[in-house]
Write an enzyme that holds these catalytic residues in place. Structure first.
Site, PDB file in Angstrom:
ATOM      1  NE  ARG A 122      -4.321   1.583   1.486  1.00  0.00           N
ATOM      2  CZ  ARG A 122      -4.871   2.632   2.098  1.00  0.00           C
ATOM      3  NH1 ARG A 122      -4.397   3.025   3.259  1.00  0.00           N
ATOM      4  NH2 ARG A 122      -5.868   3.280   1.564  1.00  0.00           N
ATOM      5  CG  HIS A 126      -1.610   5.180  -0.847  1.00  0.00           C
ATOM      6  ND1 HIS A 126      -2.394   5.701   0.146  1.00  0.00           N
ATOM      7  CD2 HIS A 126      -2.401   4.299  -1.512  1.00  0.00           C
ATOM      8  CE1 HIS A 126      -3.612   5.149   0.095  1.00  0.00           C
ATOM      9  NE2 HIS A 126      -3.620   4.293  -0.896  1.00  0.00           N
ATOM     10  CG  HIS A 250      -8.374  -4.029  -2.450  1.00  0.00           C
ATOM     11  ND1 HIS A 250      -9.369  -3.122  -2.691  1.00  0.00           N
ATOM     12  CD2 HIS A 250      -7.300  -3.298  -2.042  1.00  0.00           C
ATOM     13  CE1 HIS A 250      -8.924  -1.890  -2.435  1.00  0.00           C
ATOM     14  NE2 HIS A 250      -7.669  -1.978  -2.052  1.00  0.00           N
ATOM     15  CD1 TRP A 266     -11.845  -5.963  -0.389  1.00  0.00           C
ATOM     16  CD2 TRP A 266      -9.964  -5.723   0.803  1.00  0.00           C
ATOM     17  NE1 TRP A 266     -11.562  -4.614  -0.270  1.00  0.00           N
ATOM     18  CE2 TRP A 266     -10.423  -4.440   0.438  1.00  0.00           C
ATOM     19  CE3 TRP A 266      -8.792  -5.812   1.554  1.00  0.00           C
ATOM     20  CZ2 TRP A 266      -9.761  -3.262   0.806  1.00  0.00           C
ATOM     21  CZ3 TRP A 266      -8.132  -4.647   1.921  1.00  0.00           C
ATOM     22  CH2 TRP A 266      -8.622  -3.390   1.548  1.00  0.00           C
TER      23      TRP A 266
HETATM   24  C1  HEM Z   1     -10.400   2.387  -6.268  1.00  0.00           C
HETATM   25  C2  HEM Z   1      -9.177   2.101  -5.841  1.00  0.00           C
HETATM   26  C3  HEM Z   1      -8.818   1.812  -4.412  1.00  0.00           C
HETATM   27  C4  HEM Z   1      -9.442   2.157  -3.257  1.00  0.00           C
HETATM   28  C5  HEM Z   1     -10.719   2.985  -3.092  1.00  0.00           C
HETATM   29  C6  HEM Z   1      -8.686   1.575  -2.152  1.00  0.00           C
HETATM   30  C7  HEM Z   1      -8.999   1.715  -0.822  1.00  0.00           C
HETATM   31  C8  HEM Z   1      -8.368   1.066   0.219  1.00  0.00           C
HETATM   32  C9  HEM Z   1      -8.701   1.207   1.612  1.00  0.00           C
HETATM   33  C10 HEM Z   1      -9.788   2.085   2.194  1.00  0.00           C
HETATM   34  C11 HEM Z   1      -7.863   0.394   2.310  1.00  0.00           C
HETATM   35  C12 HEM Z   1      -7.828   0.169   3.837  1.00  0.00           C
HETATM   36  C13 HEM Z   1      -6.684   0.944   4.470  1.00  0.00           C
HETATM   37  C14 HEM Z   1      -6.593   0.677   5.942  1.00  0.00           C
HETATM   38  O1  HEM Z   1      -7.595   0.858   6.635  1.00  0.00           O
HETATM   39  O2  HEM Z   1      -5.502   0.279   6.415  1.00  0.00           O
HETATM   40  C15 HEM Z   1      -7.012  -0.265   1.363  1.00  0.00           C
HETATM   41  C16 HEM Z   1      -6.059  -1.197   1.704  1.00  0.00           C
HETATM   42  C17 HEM Z   1      -5.209  -1.785   0.795  1.00  0.00           C
HETATM   43  N1  HEM Z   1      -5.093  -1.465  -0.548  1.00  0.00           N
HETATM   44 FE1  HEM Z   1      -6.397  -0.322  -1.608  1.00  0.00          FE
HETATM   45  N2  HEM Z   1      -7.624   0.898  -2.665  1.00  0.00           N
HETATM   46  C18 HEM Z   1      -7.650   1.030  -4.032  1.00  0.00           C
HETATM   47  C19 HEM Z   1      -6.708   0.537  -4.915  1.00  0.00           C
HETATM   48  C20 HEM Z   1      -5.603  -0.207  -4.568  1.00  0.00           C
HETATM   49  C21 HEM Z   1      -4.517  -0.561  -5.446  1.00  0.00           C
HETATM   50  C22 HEM Z   1      -4.420  -0.130  -6.920  1.00  0.00           C
HETATM   51  C23 HEM Z   1      -3.636  -1.311  -4.716  1.00  0.00           C
HETATM   52  C24 HEM Z   1      -2.316  -1.934  -5.138  1.00  0.00           C
HETATM   53  C25 HEM Z   1      -1.949  -2.165  -6.385  1.00  0.00           C
HETATM   54  C26 HEM Z   1      -4.171  -1.436  -3.387  1.00  0.00           C
HETATM   55  C27 HEM Z   1      -3.604  -2.156  -2.357  1.00  0.00           C
HETATM   56  C28 HEM Z   1      -4.084  -2.209  -1.059  1.00  0.00           C
HETATM   57  C29 HEM Z   1      -3.546  -3.087  -0.037  1.00  0.00           C
HETATM   58  C30 HEM Z   1      -2.456  -4.136  -0.229  1.00  0.00           C
HETATM   59  C31 HEM Z   1      -4.261  -2.812   1.129  1.00  0.00           C
HETATM   60  C32 HEM Z   1      -4.102  -3.479   2.499  1.00  0.00           C
HETATM   61  C33 HEM Z   1      -3.208  -2.642   3.380  1.00  0.00           C
HETATM   62  C34 HEM Z   1      -3.020  -3.232   4.766  1.00  0.00           C
HETATM   63  O3  HEM Z   1      -3.391  -4.374   5.022  1.00  0.00           O
HETATM   64  O4  HEM Z   1      -2.441  -2.522   5.608  1.00  0.00           O
HETATM   65  N3  HEM Z   1      -5.337  -0.733  -3.309  1.00  0.00           N
HETATM   66  N4  HEM Z   1      -7.330   0.172   0.104  1.00  0.00           N
END
Ligand code: HEM
Length: 366
Positions: A122, A126, A250, A266
């Site tokens: 993440r 970002h 995700h 997820w």
């Molecule tokens: C419409 C696009 C996206 C939205 C709205 C979104 C939103 C989110 C949100 C709200 C979280 C939770 C963060 C937290 O509470 O720690 C999250 C986690 C995460 N996202 Fe996304 N995301 C998007 C696209 C992506 C993309 C493109 C990637 C990587 C290529 C990605 C990888 C991750 C990963 C690996 C996590 C887990 C982080 C953790 O476990 O600490 N996301 N995302």
């Protein structure tokens, strides 16, 4: 946290996932743990200067930090680190060694589901996803999340944790730039969790605060319209197919109440890279969760998995849905398309030398 009633089926399922759909490369990576979610969250930001110095000294180098609204930021390297960097400046960095050092930091039974992989990924996303192809700025090139103005964007809540952990690698390899370190950590996380090989280039620099992108370039998870995701990712230069492939990330990790406000994983195997995000989206009945948090969805049957409004939105768009169905059926196709889109993501806005070497790293558990 998974509810107790669903744990045994979840664990069984994770075992199935690990034996059926992926290679033995990630056998050492835990498929799922019933560990309570002991998130250390953004609270790490309360680190005092003296504590940071002590920790840095223990790791063989020093980081000076500035207090920063719930986060700590590396400001300057010490004379010791700088001296080490200068003396090694002529030696080419062995990036496989850096990759291996990051891999050593992934597993930790006391963190989330047992791996820092998801939060490293993440961070890389970002740092990269702020690119705007019209303005021609943003992206990972200048590692501007080192600065308060970008670290404090609400989308980046919790990422200080990943940046601080990766400073241990920075101490060992001081000549690597932060942008190279963070994107390499994304590559390492994906590969070590059983995902595809991601091509990577070095050459990012540590830029100045004035290069920070404005807030609001990353997607808003509460938006239930697919057009929002399209608008955000089109600005980076992605196609519908690439957007869906990237969202397959995700399959990993979870939402944290103290970061985004959302809650839960997820998939049942959040430390293993699979196409399960797509099979879950299509295969389960998703209902709105009744709770005191922001609107999100839970699977009706076990109530242990979640989807964001932005995740559900991709089912409503014809073109997006076409790719969800393709990736749910064909994991190999997903891996290939994800690998291309992810390499592109990590290179957005980067100014590499024309003949920059393309690296492919060997997973440590290969
Ligand atoms: C419409 C696009 C996206 C939205 C709205 C979104 C939103 C989110 C949100 C709200 C979280 C939770 C963060 C937290 O509470 O720690 C999250 C986690 C995460 N996202 Fe996304 N995301 C998007 C696209 C992506 C993309 C493109 C990637 C990587 C290529 C990605 C990888 C991750 C990963 C690996 C996590 C887990 C982080 C953790 O476990 O600490 N996301 N995302």
């Amino acid at each position: 946290m998974l509810r107790a009633s669903s744990l045994s089926s979840v664990a069984r399922r994770a075992a199935l996932v690990s034996s059926a759909s992926t290679s033995s490369r990630f056998a050492a990576t835990r498929a799922y743990s019933a560990q309570p979610n002991r998130s250390s969250g953004g609270g790490a930001g309360t680190t005092l200067l003296i504590a940071a110095l002590a920790a840095g000294a223990g790791a063989g180098g020093y980081h000076y930090y500035v207090q920063n609204e719930g986060t700590t930021l590396p400001k300057i390297a010490s004379a010791k680190s700088a001296g080490a960097a200068a003396s090694k400046a002529t030696e080419p960095l062995d990036y496989q060694k850096v990759y291996n050092a990051i891999a050593e930091l992934l597993e930790d039974d006391n963190y989330d589901d047992g791996s820092y992989g998801p939060v490293f990924l993440r961070l890389a996303w970002h740092a990269s996803g702020t690119y705007d192809k019209t303005a021609k700025n943003g992206g990972s090139h200048a590692a501007t999340m080192r600065y308060k103005s970008e670290a404090g964007h609400s989308a980046n809540a919790g990422l200080a944790l990943a940046r601080e952990r990766l400073n241990r690698v920075k101490d060992r390899f001081p000549q690597i730039s932060y942008g190279d370190l963070w994107t390499l950590a994304g590559v390492c996380a994906i590969q070590e969790m059983g995902g595809p090989i991601i091509k990577w280039k070095s050459g990012r620099i540590d830029g100045e605060e004035e290069h920070c992108p404005p807030d609001g370039r990353l997607p808003d998870a509460s938006r239930a319209d697919a057009q929002h995701s399209k608008d955000v990712f089109y600005k980076m230069g992605f196609t519908d197919q690439e957007i869906v492939a990237l969202l397959g990330a995700h399959a990993l990790g979870r939402c944290h109440r103290d970061r985004s406000g959302f809650d839960g994983p997820w998939t049942a195997s959040p430390t293993v890279f699979t196409n399960t995000y797509f099979t879950e989206l299509l295969g389960r009945k998703w209902v709105e969760r009744k709770w005191d948090g922001p609107k999100q969805f839970e699977d009706k049957e076990s109530q242990s998995l979640m989807m964001l409004p932005a995740d559900m939105a991709i089912l409503k768009d014809k073109e997006f849905r076409k790719w969800v169905e393709i990736y749910a059926k064909d994991e190999k196709r997903f891996f290939d398309d994800f690998a291309s889109a992810c390499a592109k993501l990590f290179e957005l806005g980067c100014k590499f030398e024309d003949n920059a070497r393309v690296y492919e790293f060997k997973p440590t558990n290969a």
